[in-house]
Scaffold this active site. Structure first.
Site, PDB file in Angstrom:
ATOM      1  CB  VAL A  16       4.257  35.196  -2.723  1.00 19.02           C
ATOM      2  CG1 VAL A  16       4.798  36.286  -1.808  1.00 19.02           C
ATOM      3  CG2 VAL A  16       5.227  34.031  -2.799  1.00 19.02           C
ATOM      4  CB  THR A 128      12.382  35.701  -5.749  1.00 16.53           C
ATOM      5  OG1 THR A 128      11.741  35.254  -4.553  1.00 16.53           O
ATOM      6  CG2 THR A 128      13.834  35.268  -5.748  1.00 16.53           C
ATOM      7  CG  LEU A 163       5.648  33.354   2.623  1.00 17.87           C
ATOM      8  CD1 LEU A 163       4.326  33.774   1.993  1.00 17.87           C
ATOM      9  CD2 LEU A 163       5.604  33.510   4.132  1.00 17.87           C
ATOM     10  CE  LYS A 218      12.994  33.575  -2.067  1.00 22.44           C
ATOM     11  NZ  LYS A 218      11.789  33.150  -1.425  1.00 22.44           N
ATOM     12  CG  LEU A 265      20.729  17.648   7.535  1.00 19.35           C
ATOM     13  CD1 LEU A 265      21.529  17.342   8.790  1.00 19.35           C
ATOM     14  CD2 LEU A 265      21.676  17.742   6.325  1.00 19.35           C
ATOM     15  N   GLY A 268      16.445  12.053  -0.222  1.00 17.73           N
ATOM     16  CA  GLY A 268      15.289  11.697  -1.036  1.00 17.73           C
ATOM     17  C   GLY A 268      15.614  11.701  -2.508  1.00 17.73           C
ATOM     18  CB  CYS A 275      11.389  28.465  -4.880  1.00 13.54           C
ATOM     19  SG  CYS A 275       9.731  29.115  -4.702  1.00 13.54           S
TER      20      CYS A 275
HETATM   21  C1  UGA Z   1      11.321  27.030  -0.482  1.00 15.22           C
HETATM   22  C2  UGA Z   1      11.996  27.603   0.771  1.00 15.22           C
HETATM   23  O1  UGA Z   1      12.051  26.597   1.781  1.00 15.22           O
HETATM   24  C3  UGA Z   1      11.245  28.833   1.295  1.00 15.22           C
HETATM   25  O2  UGA Z   1      11.923  29.391   2.413  1.00 15.22           O
HETATM   26  C4  UGA Z   1      11.159  29.872   0.166  1.00 15.22           C
HETATM   27  O3  UGA Z   1      10.434  31.017   0.577  1.00 15.22           O
HETATM   28  C5  UGA Z   1      10.473  29.257  -1.014  1.00 15.22           C
HETATM   29  O4  UGA Z   1      11.215  28.081  -1.455  1.00 15.22           O
HETATM   30  C6  UGA Z   1      10.414  30.299  -2.108  1.00 15.22           C
HETATM   31  O5  UGA Z   1      11.479  30.717  -2.583  1.00 15.22           O
HETATM   32  O6  UGA Z   1       9.325  30.795  -2.403  1.00 15.22           O
HETATM   33  P1  UGA Z   1       9.208  25.438  -0.951  1.00 15.22           P
HETATM   34  O7  UGA Z   1       9.639  25.461  -2.371  1.00 15.22           O
HETATM   35  O8  UGA Z   1       7.788  25.648  -0.609  1.00 15.22           O
HETATM   36  O9  UGA Z   1      10.044  26.543  -0.103  1.00 15.22           O
HETATM   37  O10 UGA Z   1       9.583  23.990  -0.402  1.00 15.22           O
HETATM   38  P2  UGA Z   1      10.557  23.349   0.675  1.00 15.22           P
HETATM   39  O11 UGA Z   1       9.770  22.899   1.835  1.00 15.22           O
HETATM   40  O12 UGA Z   1      11.720  24.195   0.919  1.00 15.22           O
HETATM   41  O13 UGA Z   1      11.027  22.031  -0.124  1.00 15.22           O
HETATM   42  C7  UGA Z   1      11.727  22.116  -1.353  1.00 15.22           C
HETATM   43  C8  UGA Z   1      12.084  20.724  -1.852  1.00 15.22           C
HETATM   44  O14 UGA Z   1      13.158  20.185  -1.082  1.00 15.22           O
HETATM   45  C9  UGA Z   1      10.954  19.700  -1.770  1.00 15.22           C
HETATM   46  O15 UGA Z   1      10.933  18.927  -2.961  1.00 15.22           O
HETATM   47  C10 UGA Z   1      11.318  18.841  -0.588  1.00 15.22           C
HETATM   48  O16 UGA Z   1      10.802  17.532  -0.654  1.00 15.22           O
HETATM   49  C11 UGA Z   1      12.844  18.864  -0.679  1.00 15.22           C
HETATM   50  N1  UGA Z   1      13.498  18.565   0.620  1.00 15.22           N
HETATM   51  C12 UGA Z   1      13.387  19.437   1.657  1.00 15.22           C
HETATM   52  C13 UGA Z   1      14.235  17.398   0.773  1.00 15.22           C
HETATM   53  O17 UGA Z   1      14.365  16.572  -0.170  1.00 15.22           O
HETATM   54  N2  UGA Z   1      14.856  17.152   1.967  1.00 15.22           N
HETATM   55  C14 UGA Z   1      14.756  17.998   3.017  1.00 15.22           C
HETATM   56  O18 UGA Z   1      15.339  17.711   4.083  1.00 15.22           O
HETATM   57  C15 UGA Z   1      14.003  19.168   2.853  1.00 15.22           C
END
Ligand code: UGA
Length: 457
Positions: A16, A128, A163, A218, A265, A268, A275
């Site tokens: 970050v 956070t 992010l 957050k 949505l 998986g 996070c």
């Molecule tokens: C997440 C949040 O989306 C950010 O907004 C936040 O800033 C960040 O945590 C943090 O707290 O620092 P991130 O961990 O990078 O971001 O990843 P995401 O893209 O949110 O995905 C998280 C997990 O959910 C992944 O394993 C992804 O594959 C899964 N996911 C996401 C699903 O299984 N289905 C979805 O529809 C979306």
């Protein structure tokens, strides 16, 4: 005339901190990055990113070259700037509650060097942290070590980040909101000015509130997103039992309702990353310590943990028993385009497969070095998807990498001993893979197919 928002410092050059530093510097704001890790500082000085994030390397290089970004392990570098962001890590303790030791140490060290500073200095908590931390641990550490009270000489705000790994630079350049939690007008106004300068005419909505509310925004954001994933995974598990029903159609239809929304949505194997699990555990713990048990969030986490077992059960259904079977795990990263495997669903699935006596051969385009740190010799690693598939009894798609989408049904048939495929990321069209023993999360296969694929142990 020198503007009050001319220069900033950032303490903690992790993921970050670095993305924040690189984007501020890219907008011409002089930025000093501070970290205790000398090797990391040295690398950043050379304009090289110590973590993988698209665009980050290029931005760091250009910022260092233009002398807009400097890196040091000397915290007194903060005093020459107007605003200091704290972006140190807030990991979990054994109990799941938040570990505030890094934020406490950073606040104390910063306070010490601010003792002699004459002018106003603003401290901004971007890490956070559970509600009450900015006005609790951070404020008292800063006040004690600086000998100053938060107020006219020393400003303090909470300002969470949102992010996502893999799109962090873009997210930092185009946020949907900025949340500022402050106790007084002066600090909120200095931070708003800085963001106004950063975003110019593209300034996103700024929500100004108190630090506790900003801190909770957050957690509420991550808890909602994680719950959305567990929600769709629950629907997927129901759909999967219904021949001819696919969760993709259900998600598409419900997502058209603007109250629900179409993003997040994708069913998986369960969410991963550094996070969601950490923040949900911290929030659950925080709330329980305040005499309220947030059942919904415990259910979100339980459903997520169970989802990995569902994936293994699907492999078992295709194979009968997993004992002594070779399972090719395609994808280790918690999502595509990252080498990060922290809390990845692949870890839970691999552990379960091992427990059931399977031999695991894993492939990932980026995450193998990190996986080796966790599993070392316990599993085998392949150099490409085809060699992972060679001789395998079953393949499981664990990460939605683009290169896996290119693997054709005939490749699975050609390389594998038996073409059993568990598509935990739903990347394939079931129709095109019908020649295989194909099962996907949330896809209710035709009953005759399930029965014909079942090999009793
Ligand atoms: C997440 C949040 O989306 C950010 O907004 C936040 O800033 C960040 O945590 C943090 O707290 O620092 P991130 O961990 O990078 O971001 O990843 P995401 O893209 O949110 O995905 C998280 C997990 O959910 C992944 O394993 C992804 O594959 C899964 N996911 C996401 C699903 O299984 N289905 C979805 O529809 C979306």
């Amino acid at each position: 005339m020198k503007r009050s928002t001319d220069s900033i410092s950032i303490i903690g050059l992790g993921y970050v901190g670095l993305c924040t530093a690189a984007t501020f510097a890219s907008r011409g704001i002089r930025t000093v990055g501070i970290d205790i890790d000398e090797a990391r500082v040295e690398q950043i000085r050379k304009g090289k990113a110590p973590v993988y994030e698209p665009q980050l390397d290029r931005m760091l290089k250009s910022a260092v070259k233009r002398k807009l970004l400097g890196a040091t392990n000397d915290i007194s570098g903060a005093t020459g700037t107007d605003t200091t962001f704290l972006t140190v890590g807030t990991p979990s303790q054994q109990s799941g509650s938040i570990d505030l030791s890094y934020i406490k140490n950073a606040s104390e060290d910063l306070g010490k060097v601010l003792r002699e500073k004459r002018g106003y200095h603003l401290v901004v908590v971007k890490s956070t942290v559970v509600p009450g931390t900015t006005n609790g641990t951070v404020k008292s550490s800063l006040e004690q070590s600086s000998g100053k009270n938060v107020g006219p000489k020393l400003g303090l705000c909470a300002n969470p980040e949102f992010l996502k790994e893999g799109t962090a630079i873009n997210d930092a350049l185009h946020p949907d909101k900025i949340v500022i939690g402050s106790n007084d007008k002066k600090s909120a106004s200095q931070l708003s000015k800085l963001y106004r300068r950063f975003y110019g005419r593209k300034l996103p909505p700024i929500i100004v509130t108190n630090p506790e509310s900003a801190e909770l925004v957050k957690y509420a954001s991550n808890a909602f997103l994680a719950t959305k994933v567990s929600f769709i995974n629950t629907v997927a598990n129901i759909a999967q039992q219904m021949p001819g029903v696919d969760v993709g159609t259900i998600a598409e239809a419900i997502g058209l309702d603007p109250r629900i929304g179409s993003l997040f949505l994708k069913a998986g194997p369960g969410y991963g990353g550094s996070c969601f699990h950490k923040d949900l555990q911290a929030l659950i713990n925080y709330s329980q310590n305040n005499a309220y048990d947030p059942m919904l969030f415990r259910a979100t986490e339980d459903a997520n943990e169970q989802q990995a077992n569902r994936v293994v059960e699907m492999a078992e259904k295709l194979l009968g028993s997993l004992s002594n079977k070779t399972v090719a795990v395609l994808g280790l990263a918690f999502k595509k385009d990252t080498d990060d495997i922290r809390e990845a669903a692949s870890l839970r699935v691999i552990n379960q497969l091992k427990k059931m006596g399977a031999r695991v051969v894993a492939y990932d385009p980026m995450a193998i070095p990190n996986a080796k740190k966790v599993f070392s010799e316990q599993i085998d690693y392949a150099e490409n998807p085809h060699s992972a598939l060679k001789g395998a009894d079953c393949a499981i798609i664990m990460t939605e990498w683009d290169q896996f989408r290119k693997i054709k049904a005939k490749d699975f048939q050609g390389y594998m001993k038996t073409p059993n495929l568990v598509d935990a990321r739903r990347i394939y069209d079931p129709e095109e893979y019908r020649e295989l023993n194909y099962a996907a999360i949330g896809h209710g296969a035709r009953r005759e197919k399930i029965l014909s694929n079942h090999v009793p142990s």
